[in-house]
Scaffold this motif. Sequence first.
Motif, PDB file in Angstrom:
ATOM      1  N   GLY A   5      -3.440   3.509  -7.249  1.00 12.52           N
ATOM      2  CA  GLY A   5      -4.277   2.415  -7.719  1.00 12.52           C
ATOM      3  C   GLY A   5      -4.533   1.371  -6.662  1.00 12.52           C
ATOM      4  O   GLY A   5      -4.572   0.168  -6.941  1.00 12.52           O
ATOM      5  N   VAL A   6      -4.725   1.817  -5.420  1.00  8.84           N
ATOM      6  CA  VAL A   6      -5.017   0.900  -4.310  1.00  8.84           C
ATOM      7  C   VAL A   6      -6.301   1.337  -3.632  1.00  8.84           C
ATOM      8  O   VAL A   6      -6.876   2.378  -3.949  1.00  8.84           O
ATOM      9  CB  VAL A   6      -3.852   0.880  -3.290  1.00  8.84           C
ATOM     10  CG1 VAL A   6      -2.566   0.434  -3.965  1.00  8.84           C
ATOM     11  CG2 VAL A   6      -3.668   2.251  -2.638  1.00  8.84           C
ATOM     12  N   SER A   7      -6.773   0.554  -2.692  1.00 13.42           N
ATOM     13  CA  SER A   7      -7.966   0.930  -1.936  1.00 13.42           C
ATOM     14  C   SER A   7      -7.597   1.918  -0.847  1.00 13.42           C
ATOM     15  O   SER A   7      -6.432   1.985  -0.422  1.00 13.42           O
ATOM     16  CB  SER A   7      -8.618  -0.305  -1.321  1.00 13.42           C
ATOM     17  OG  SER A   7      -7.734  -0.918  -0.394  1.00 13.42           O
ATOM     18  N   ARG A   8      -8.570   2.668  -0.373  1.00 11.22           N
ATOM     19  CA  ARG A   8      -8.299   3.693   0.634  1.00 11.22           C
ATOM     20  C   ARG A   8      -7.743   3.109   1.921  1.00 11.22           C
ATOM     21  O   ARG A   8      -6.919   3.740   2.581  1.00 11.22           O
ATOM     22  CB  ARG A   8      -9.579   4.494   0.924  1.00 11.22           C
ATOM     23  CG  ARG A   8      -9.970   5.447  -0.193  1.00 11.22           C
ATOM     24  CD  ARG A   8     -11.226   6.206   0.129  1.00 11.22           C
ATOM     25  NE  ARG A   8     -11.106   6.982   1.346  1.00 11.22           N
ATOM     26  CZ  ARG A   8     -12.073   7.757   1.841  1.00 11.22           C
ATOM     27  NH1 ARG A   8     -13.229   7.839   1.209  1.00 11.22           N
ATOM     28  NH2 ARG A   8     -11.883   8.431   2.949  1.00 11.22           N
ATOM     29  N   ASP A   9      -8.199   1.900   2.298  1.00 12.22           N
ATOM     30  CA  ASP A   9      -7.703   1.335   3.552  1.00 12.22           C
ATOM     31  C   ASP A   9      -6.261   0.851   3.449  1.00 12.22           C
ATOM     32  O   ASP A   9      -5.668   0.432   4.445  1.00 12.22           O
ATOM     33  CB  ASP A   9      -8.623   0.212   4.038  1.00 12.22           C
ATOM     34  CG  ASP A   9      -8.751  -0.934   3.035  1.00 12.22           C
ATOM     35  OD1 ASP A   9      -8.022  -0.921   2.026  1.00 12.22           O
ATOM     36  OD2 ASP A   9      -9.584  -1.819   3.271  1.00 12.22           O
ATOM     37  N   GLN A  10      -5.677   0.952   2.252  1.00  8.47           N
ATOM     38  CA  GLN A  10      -4.260   0.625   2.088  1.00  8.47           C
ATOM     39  C   GLN A  10      -3.367   1.858   2.175  1.00  8.47           C
ATOM     40  O   GLN A  10      -2.170   1.774   1.933  1.00  8.47           O
ATOM     41  CB  GLN A  10      -4.030  -0.071   0.745  1.00  8.47           C
ATOM     42  CG  GLN A  10      -4.584  -1.478   0.670  1.00  8.47           C
ATOM     43  CD  GLN A  10      -4.340  -2.093  -0.706  1.00  8.47           C
ATOM     44  OE1 GLN A  10      -5.096  -1.863  -1.661  1.00  8.47           O
ATOM     45  NE2 GLN A  10      -3.273  -2.857  -0.814  1.00  8.47           N
ATOM     46  N   ALA A  39      -4.860   7.071  -2.738  1.00  9.96           N
ATOM     47  CA  ALA A  39      -5.325   5.765  -3.216  1.00  9.96           C
ATOM     48  C   ALA A  39      -5.533   5.781  -4.725  1.00  9.96           C
ATOM     49  O   ALA A  39      -5.161   4.836  -5.433  1.00  9.96           O
ATOM     50  CB  ALA A  39      -6.620   5.381  -2.499  1.00  9.96           C
ATOM     51  N   ARG A  40      -6.110   6.859  -5.235  1.00  4.97           N
ATOM     52  CA  ARG A  40      -6.295   6.976  -6.688  1.00  4.97           C
ATOM     53  C   ARG A  40      -4.954   6.967  -7.410  1.00  4.97           C
ATOM     54  O   ARG A  40      -4.784   6.299  -8.433  1.00  4.97           O
ATOM     55  CB  ARG A  40      -7.042   8.270  -7.003  1.00  4.97           C
ATOM     56  CG  ARG A  40      -8.516   8.280  -6.664  1.00  4.97           C
ATOM     57  CD  ARG A  40      -9.061   9.666  -6.977  1.00  4.97           C
ATOM     58  NE  ARG A  40     -10.474   9.800  -6.648  1.00  4.97           N
ATOM     59  CZ  ARG A  40     -11.125  10.966  -6.657  1.00  4.97           C
ATOM     60  NH1 ARG A  40     -10.479  12.086  -6.960  1.00  4.97           N
ATOM     61  NH2 ARG A  40     -12.416  11.008  -6.353  1.00  4.97           N
ATOM     62  N   GLN A  43      -6.204  10.777   1.801  1.00  6.75           N
ATOM     63  CA  GLN A  43      -6.219   9.317   1.675  1.00  6.75           C
ATOM     64  C   GLN A  43      -6.872   8.909   0.349  1.00  6.75           C
ATOM     65  O   GLN A  43      -6.377   8.024  -0.360  1.00  6.75           O
ATOM     66  CB  GLN A  43      -6.981   8.712   2.853  1.00  6.75           C
ATOM     67  CG  GLN A  43      -6.977   7.199   2.885  1.00  6.75           C
ATOM     68  CD  GLN A  43      -7.889   6.661   3.980  1.00  6.75           C
ATOM     69  OE1 GLN A  43      -9.062   7.016   4.064  1.00  6.75           O
ATOM     70  NE2 GLN A  43      -7.348   5.809   4.828  1.00  6.75           N
ATOM     71  N   LEU A  44      -7.959   9.576  -0.006  1.00  9.22           N
ATOM     72  CA  LEU A  44      -8.660   9.283  -1.254  1.00  9.22           C
ATOM     73  C   LEU A  44      -7.771   9.557  -2.459  1.00  9.22           C
ATOM     74  O   LEU A  44      -7.655   8.727  -3.384  1.00  9.22           O
ATOM     75  CB  LEU A  44      -9.937  10.122  -1.336  1.00  9.22           C
ATOM     76  CG  LEU A  44     -10.702  10.091  -2.663  1.00  9.22           C
ATOM     77  CD1 LEU A  44     -11.257   8.702  -2.927  1.00  9.22           C
ATOM     78  CD2 LEU A  44     -11.833  11.120  -2.643  1.00  9.22           C
ATOM     79  N   GLY A  94       0.819  -1.209   0.000  1.00  8.85           N
ATOM     80  CA  GLY A  94       0.000   0.000   0.000  1.00  8.85           C
ATOM     81  C   GLY A  94       0.850   1.255   0.000  1.00  8.85           C
ATOM     82  O   GLY A  94       1.997   1.254  -0.473  1.00  8.85           O
TER      83      GLY A  94
END
Length: 765
Positions: free
Chosen positions: A426-431, A422-423, A418-419, A404
């Motif tokens: 290319g990962v999810s926000r919780d990463q 993540a974009r 965080q958003l 992450g």
Amino acid sequence: MNAKATTPSRGRRRFLLGALGLGGALVVGWGVMPPRSRLGGPAVFPEKSGQIALNGWIKITPEGNVILAMPRVEMGQGIHTALSMLAAEELDMPLTRVSIESSPIERIYGNVVTMGDSSLPLHPDDADKTWARALHWIMAKSAREIGLIITGASSSVADGWQPVREAAATARASLVEAAAREWGVRAAQVTVREGQLIGPGGKQMPFSAVARKARDIAPPSSVTLKPAAQYQLIGKPAPRNDIAAKTDGSARFAIDARPPGMLYAAVVMCPVIGGKLKTFQSKAALAMPGVRYVVPFDGSTGGAPGVAVVADHYWQARQALEKLEPVWDNGPHASLDSAEIRQQLVGALDSDKGGFTYRSMGDGLKAFDKTGGATIVEAEYSVPYLAHAAMEPINCTAQVTRDGVQLWAPTQVATLAQLVAARAAGVSRDQVQIDIPLIGGGFGRRLESDFIGQAVSIATRTEGRPVQVIWAREDDIRHDFYRPQAIARLKARVENGKVTAIASRSAGQSILAGELERLFGVPSLGIDRYAAEGLFDLPYEIEHEHIAHLVVDLPVPIGFWRSVGHSYTAFFLEGFLNDVAAAARLDPLAMRRDLLKAHPRELKVLDTAAQAAGWNRPLAPAADGAPRARGLALHNSFGSMVAQVAEVSLKDGKPRVHRVVCAVDCGTVVNPDIVAQQMESGIIFGLTAALYSQIQIKDGRIVQTNFPDYPMMKMAQTPVIETHLVPSTAEPSGVGEIAVPPIAPAVAHAVAQLTGKPVRQLPMV
């Protein structure tokens, strides 16, 4: 306000209610559910090193001390100390035994005041009306569901006032109950003093002795908070908990991040607004000592595209930029300049477009159709674009691995950072994990996430090694999200020594529209309270009002700047009222007092400032014999009221500010020293803008580059500042930004008396 005040139209209500759908907060049945608790369970606040969490805000250490979850960032405004004081008060714990720890990115820490109180174009006088109370409840409930973690809108203490005290009081109740069970007595027989549990016969134990047992006890459904008469800390000066570290150099800012294996990056960005990168040369740069990578990047969330050089040391990266030879596609705005921008704003005001009407009461504009023997005053005011120029340059450290993203970032809005990260990865926000150290000045610039996306994009190319991106001051000034340029035309009717009608029509860009577009790709809703705040919510009792604003679409990137719309609408409104008083031969203080009879808090603030400044007493000349004059302004913002009197003289035709008397009502004062510090800070910040600052554009490029052509107020130029706190029993309201708006009109008023000419355009020098 006046009995003729109109309620919002059905269309306006439809917009306000429709806007609540942002973020997916409204679902079937949602409206009848109770608001989400902000207390949180112990699992929300991770335990480590023997700590025991009693709820989402309070942990007990093995030594019996307290750790407070801190969702707001410290940018110099003193909130880490103020919020710690709230927890210490309810726990009867010495302030020195309360420390802070950055909170997780969880919804319970979302800023409800910013979204619930500060986002709607509602007049304070409407607050107790049924429809306004219902709308406020829905917005606050929406804010709890969305959970946007943000430090802004002077809201940190106002937002923390209830949840921090309730969390501390709940923790205290659980500790007391646990101690009572340990001693086999009733809870009423256990008290707390100086961070110790006290039982019958003088028995004592630290919080840590029963913290684990307290965690397992169901918290009470409600707690009684301390009444003001029992406060031991709130309302009294207390040393700030960040001063020692900032003094001895141990304070850690984002730019001080040093994760193992870290590389440094310097950037060059397209100098033309809206331009793109065409080509660059990487071979020569890569051949230089220490250079590891050359990485092109797109503009993230409204930022400019460009190229980064990544090296072992920052100076190596900075020097290698000169070898890139970037070629830019200047795009559609290559001929844009300041004159054209002004022409577009003036053209909007000259057109027959009415804009959006934020407030209309009495006869509105019709009050000017038949004026009889009344005095009519009309004037136009304008302000330029402004940069933030925070002391700590823009920076962000990012590491992207298979697991992450880790950020060390000076962001004011962790949720959106965080958003964006993540974009970019290319990962999810919780990463995405974020470490937010101290921030060396925010002023709204770090509400943006362009530098977050930029750093993460670069870090995706460094093979798992962390990289710290640092902007030069020139990058900072030329690639900011600026305070909007704006123009306003105002008109007033004066009859029998009283202002009976006022109208304002202003033009400028929409901050909200820009934010929604670059973050979510959402089109403008056509309404932006930030563009007209300070005008539509004026406190004065004027029978006929009409306040409208026209949104002008311009390519210049704009954003939130300390005190936002208030930073210039105060200059428009208060400057105009001083001009009205001069035209109608009225004393500006007496004229305002007459318009504030139904607003005792504002009247008290105004009188306090005037009396402390000696408004009606002769003013001695400056030390060099130059005449001095006093200027007056009053402005409400972020729930607080501020009045200022500025003493000014001229030297070589330029204003010198000798003394500023400031009176403030910000509700219950948590730490009076911090309030005084923020008044001084805001006045100096506002004076810099009023006297010197402007951002100009030529050939699509920002003209200003650094402090020589974007100057700051120097210590020797700083006036004597006196702050007077007006006692209040209201809940705490904003402090960090509220001293900025009134200073420009106060100084302009004094200058007008010295020169005989009104000041209607900033900067003054």
